[in-house]
Design a protein around this motif. Sequence first.
Motif, mmCIF file in Angstrom:
data_model
loop_
_atom_site.group_PDB
_atom_site.id
_atom_site.type_symbol
_atom_site.label_atom_id
_atom_site.label_comp_id
_atom_site.label_asym_id
_atom_site.label_seq_id
_atom_site.Cartn_x
_atom_site.Cartn_y
_atom_site.Cartn_z
ATOM 1 N N LEU A 20 0.840 -1.201 0.000
ATOM 2 C CA LEU A 20 0.000 0.000 0.000
ATOM 3 C C LEU A 20 0.876 1.252 0.000
ATOM 4 N N GLN A 24 1.336 3.923 -3.243
ATOM 5 C CA GLN A 24 1.022 5.347 -3.082
ATOM 6 C C GLN A 24 2.226 6.234 -3.378
ATOM 7 N N TRP A 56 -4.182 -3.468 -7.220
ATOM 8 C CA TRP A 56 -4.644 -2.326 -6.419
ATOM 9 C C TRP A 56 -5.751 -1.556 -7.116
ATOM 10 N N LEU A 65 -6.582 3.510 -0.670
ATOM 11 C CA LEU A 65 -5.626 4.496 -1.197
ATOM 12 C C LEU A 65 -6.031 5.916 -0.826
#
Length: 129
Positions: A20, A24, A56, A65
């Motif tokens: 994650l 990002q 994702w 997100l």
Amino acid sequence: LLLCFFLDEAGNRLRFQLELEFVQCLANPNYLNFLAQRGYFKDKAFVNYLKYLLYWKEPEYAKYLKYPQCLHMLELLQYEHFRKELVNAQCAKFIDEQQILHWQHYSRKRMRLQQALAEQQQQNNAAGK
């Protein structure tokens, strides 16, 4: 056996958090430029990893997100030409400027929409009295 389950669960949670965070980071053009200048985008294993990260885009993951533009960058990173262009700092600067312009436009447009909605609600309330 129970210990293995907890270790597996903790490992999956850690992997989720790391992926994650990494996905990002892809929203940052300067970070992409950093990766490109260090040759990461020439590494077939790294490029395959970027392809793997496309999961994702699925709603059950995308909802976590904070920077959804990272998905657009992840999509663009699937193309060799884009990965090659990121070596150029001017390319990263251009992307950064475009993101800022988008955010400014989006913020102004959203504020106008919210203001129009509030005015419409006031008119509806006044007409209902």
